[in-house]
Design a protein around this motif. Structure first.
Motif, PDB file in Angstrom:
ATOM      1  N   SER A 204       0.722  -1.301   0.042  1.00 22.41           N
ATOM      2  CA  SER A 204       0.112  -0.347  -0.353  1.00 22.41           C
ATOM      3  C   SER A 204       0.917   1.627  -0.172  1.00 22.41           C
ATOM      4  O   SER A 204       2.436   0.454   0.162  1.00 22.41           O
ATOM      5  CB  SER A 204      -1.268   0.161   1.306  1.00 22.41           C
ATOM      6  OG  SER A 204      -0.385   0.462   2.615  1.00 22.41           O
ATOM      7  N   CYS A 205      -0.047   2.564  -0.096  1.00 24.22           N
ATOM      8  CA  CYS A 205       0.603   3.772  -0.405  1.00 24.22           C
ATOM      9  C   CYS A 205       0.952   4.399   0.747  1.00 24.22           C
ATOM     10  O   CYS A 205      -0.001   4.358   1.789  1.00 24.22           O
ATOM     11  CB  CYS A 205       0.012   4.696  -1.220  1.00 24.22           C
ATOM     12  SG  CYS A 205       0.523   6.279  -0.749  1.00 24.22           S
ATOM     13  N   GLY A 206       2.042   4.853   1.334  1.00 22.18           N
ATOM     14  CA  GLY A 206       2.660   5.631   3.231  1.00 22.18           C
ATOM     15  C   GLY A 206       1.469   6.612   3.045  1.00 22.18           C
ATOM     16  O   GLY A 206       1.643   6.953   3.694  1.00 22.18           O
ATOM     17  N   GLY A 207       1.340   7.090   1.825  1.00 21.24           N
ATOM     18  CA  GLY A 207       0.825   8.951   1.812  1.00 21.24           C
ATOM     19  C   GLY A 207      -0.579   8.095   1.968  1.00 21.24           C
ATOM     20  O   GLY A 207      -1.222   9.005   2.778  1.00 21.24           O
ATOM     21  N   CYS A 208      -1.487   7.522   1.285  1.00 18.80           N
ATOM     22  CA  CYS A 208      -2.629   7.555   0.952  1.00 18.80           C
ATOM     23  C   CYS A 208      -3.203   5.973   2.044  1.00 18.80           C
ATOM     24  O   CYS A 208      -4.937   6.288   2.000  1.00 18.80           O
ATOM     25  CB  CYS A 208      -3.322   7.523   0.341  1.00 18.80           C
ATOM     26  SG  CYS A 208      -3.154   6.012  -0.729  1.00 18.80           S
ATOM     27  N   TYR A 209      -2.611   5.582   1.717  1.00 20.89           N
ATOM     28  CA  TYR A 209      -3.052   4.139   2.790  1.00 20.89           C
ATOM     29  C   TYR A 209      -3.410   2.836   1.531  1.00 20.89           C
ATOM     30  O   TYR A 209      -4.314   2.190   2.470  1.00 20.89           O
ATOM     31  CB  TYR A 209      -3.669   4.259   4.155  1.00 20.89           C
ATOM     32  CG  TYR A 209      -2.611   4.929   4.890  1.00 20.89           C
ATOM     33  CD1 TYR A 209      -1.202   4.293   5.303  1.00 20.89           C
ATOM     34  CD2 TYR A 209      -3.584   6.227   4.928  1.00 20.89           C
ATOM     35  CE1 TYR A 209      -0.634   5.274   6.105  1.00 20.89           C
ATOM     36  CE2 TYR A 209      -2.694   7.078   5.940  1.00 20.89           C
ATOM     37  CZ  TYR A 209      -1.257   7.150   6.141  1.00 20.89           C
ATOM     38  OH  TYR A 209       0.284   7.105   7.020  1.00 20.89           O
ATOM     39  N   CYS A 229       4.083   6.582  -9.699  1.00 24.74           N
ATOM     40  CA  CYS A 229       3.308   6.995  -8.539  1.00 24.74           C
ATOM     41  C   CYS A 229       2.104   6.310  -8.415  1.00 24.74           C
ATOM     42  O   CYS A 229       1.790   5.010  -9.045  1.00 24.74           O
ATOM     43  CB  CYS A 229       2.721   8.507  -9.543  1.00 24.74           C
ATOM     44  SG  CYS A 229       3.682   9.807 -10.236  1.00 24.74           S
ATOM     45  N   CYS A 230       2.222   6.496  -7.198  1.00 22.89           N
ATOM     46  CA  CYS A 230       0.921   6.147  -6.923  1.00 22.89           C
ATOM     47  C   CYS A 230      -0.498   6.521  -7.451  1.00 22.89           C
ATOM     48  O   CYS A 230      -0.716   7.453  -7.465  1.00 22.89           O
ATOM     49  CB  CYS A 230       0.170   6.691  -4.991  1.00 22.89           C
ATOM     50  SG  CYS A 230      -1.258   5.791  -4.307  1.00 22.89           S
ATOM     51  N   PRO A 231      -1.259   5.473  -7.610  1.00 19.04           N
ATOM     52  CA  PRO A 231      -2.701   4.978  -8.665  1.00 19.04           C
ATOM     53  C   PRO A 231      -3.561   6.232  -8.066  1.00 19.04           C
ATOM     54  O   PRO A 231      -4.752   6.935  -8.622  1.00 19.04           O
ATOM     55  CB  PRO A 231      -2.800   4.017  -9.185  1.00 19.04           C
ATOM     56  CG  PRO A 231      -2.254   3.244  -7.930  1.00 19.04           C
ATOM     57  CD  PRO A 231      -0.931   3.779  -7.591  1.00 19.04           C
ATOM     58  N   ASN A 232      -3.631   6.328  -6.464  1.00 19.47           N
ATOM     59  CA  ASN A 232      -4.083   7.178  -6.369  1.00 19.47           C
ATOM     60  C   ASN A 232      -4.289   8.161  -6.079  1.00 19.47           C
ATOM     61  O   ASN A 232      -5.251  10.035  -6.659  1.00 19.47           O
ATOM     62  CB  ASN A 232      -4.845   6.533  -5.068  1.00 19.47           C
ATOM     63  CG  ASN A 232      -6.262   6.839  -3.924  1.00 19.47           C
ATOM     64  OD1 ASN A 232      -7.267   6.863  -4.931  1.00 19.47           O
ATOM     65  ND2 ASN A 232      -5.537   7.491  -2.595  1.00 19.47           N
ATOM     66  N   CYS A 233      -3.120   9.050  -5.099  1.00 19.14           N
ATOM     67  CA  CYS A 233      -2.690  10.034  -4.494  1.00 19.14           C
ATOM     68  C   CYS A 233      -2.174  11.099  -5.510  1.00 19.14           C
ATOM     69  O   CYS A 233      -1.629  11.926  -5.656  1.00 19.14           O
ATOM     70  CB  CYS A 233      -2.371   9.853  -3.215  1.00 19.14           C
ATOM     71  SG  CYS A 233      -1.199   9.443  -2.947  1.00 19.14           S
ATOM     72  N   GLY A 234      -1.641  10.277  -6.695  1.00 18.32           N
ATOM     73  CA  GLY A 234      -0.682  10.114  -6.932  1.00 18.32           C
ATOM     74  C   GLY A 234       0.858  11.272  -6.619  1.00 18.32           C
ATOM     75  O   GLY A 234       1.549  11.451  -7.499  1.00 18.32           O
TER      76      GLY A 234
HETATM   77 ZN    ZN Z   1      -1.043   7.076  -2.581  1.00 18.96          ZN
END
Ligand code: ZN
Length: 250
Positions: A204-209, A229-234
């Motif tokens: 998972s992304c440590g920024g948006c989880y 990049c994270c596909p969710n938060c970018g």
């Molecule tokens: Zn993210």
């Protein structure tokens, strides 16, 4: 150094700089709070001082009125010794009694005012002590701001120099992406990949989880000069040291 590492270095420097500035900002905020409290105490002190002054004036005026009344009573008593008729005597006596009643009422009021003056003096002493204590707190908060400023100056200069050097190593295109995302995410431009469960490829992304597809994690490990990049938060993803170490020991 790969592009990913260069960006990570820039990101960490930015984080460090923000962290250092935050301490100063906090010291400034604390000083503001203490200053505001001091202002409050000072205005309370001013208010009490003016109330005291008013009560003192009223008290002095009541004392003068009592003295006047006493003088009038004394004069009437002298008069009573020289009156010619009973009728005249009764008239003066009535006047004396009226003045005595008036004086007695004034004496009650004067006593009340004296109590008020004493209470206000006591309260003023207390607020004075609070002002003095608060002045010390405000002064020490101010000293903290100065110290914090002096303390970060060297560090900030050093970090800024390092940042300029780190930035110059990043290609212009990648830097433009980094700066744009930094603006969008208020500095939190990069996020570390978090390993949830390796066996089921759950990351998972440590920024948006939100979870990250394994393809992106693979790209991060194999295409070190690509921005992933994270596909969710970018946010730009990176692998932290812990992650790399655990991959190496796999
Ligand atoms: Zn993210």
């Amino acid at each position: 150094m790969s592009l990913q590492e260069k960006l990570q270095q820039l990101f960490l420097l930015d984080q460090h700089i923000r962290g250092i500035r935050k301490r100063l900002d906090q010291a400034v905020a604390r000083h503001k709070t203490q200053q505001a409290k001091l202002g409050q105490f000072r205005s309370q002190r001013q208010e009490l001082a003016s109330q005291l002054k008013m009560a003192q004036v009223k008290s002095a005026s009541a004392d003068n009125q009592i003295k006047d009344l006493q003088q009038r009573i004394d004069r009437l008593r002298d008069q009573m010794n020289n009156v010619k008729s009973n009728k005249e005597y009764s008239a003066v006596l009535i006047e004396v009694n009226t003045l005595k009643l008036e004086k007695s009422k004034l004496e009650d009021a004067a006593l009340e005012l004296m109590g008020q003056v004493e209470r206000l003096q006591q309260e003023l002493q207390e607020i004075e002590a609070r002002c003095q204590q608060q002045e010390k707190l405000a002064a020490s908060a101010h000293a903290e701001v100065d110290a914090s400023q002096a303390e970060i100056k060297d560090q900030l200069d050093e970090l800024t120099t390092k940042r300029v050097a780190a930035e110059s190593q990043v290609p212009a295109e990648a830097l433009a992406v980094f700066n744009r995302l930094a603006y969008e995410h208020e500095g939190e431009v990069m996020a570390a990949v978090v390993e949830e469960d390796r066996r089921s490829n759950d990351y998972s992304c440590g920024g948006c989880y939100i979870s990250i597809p394994i393809e992106r994690v693979n790209a991060l490990m194999t295409h070190l000069d690509q921005i992933v990049c994270c596909p969710n938060c970018g946010r730009i993803l990176y692998l932290d040291e812990e992650f790399k170490a655990s991959m190496g020991s796999k």
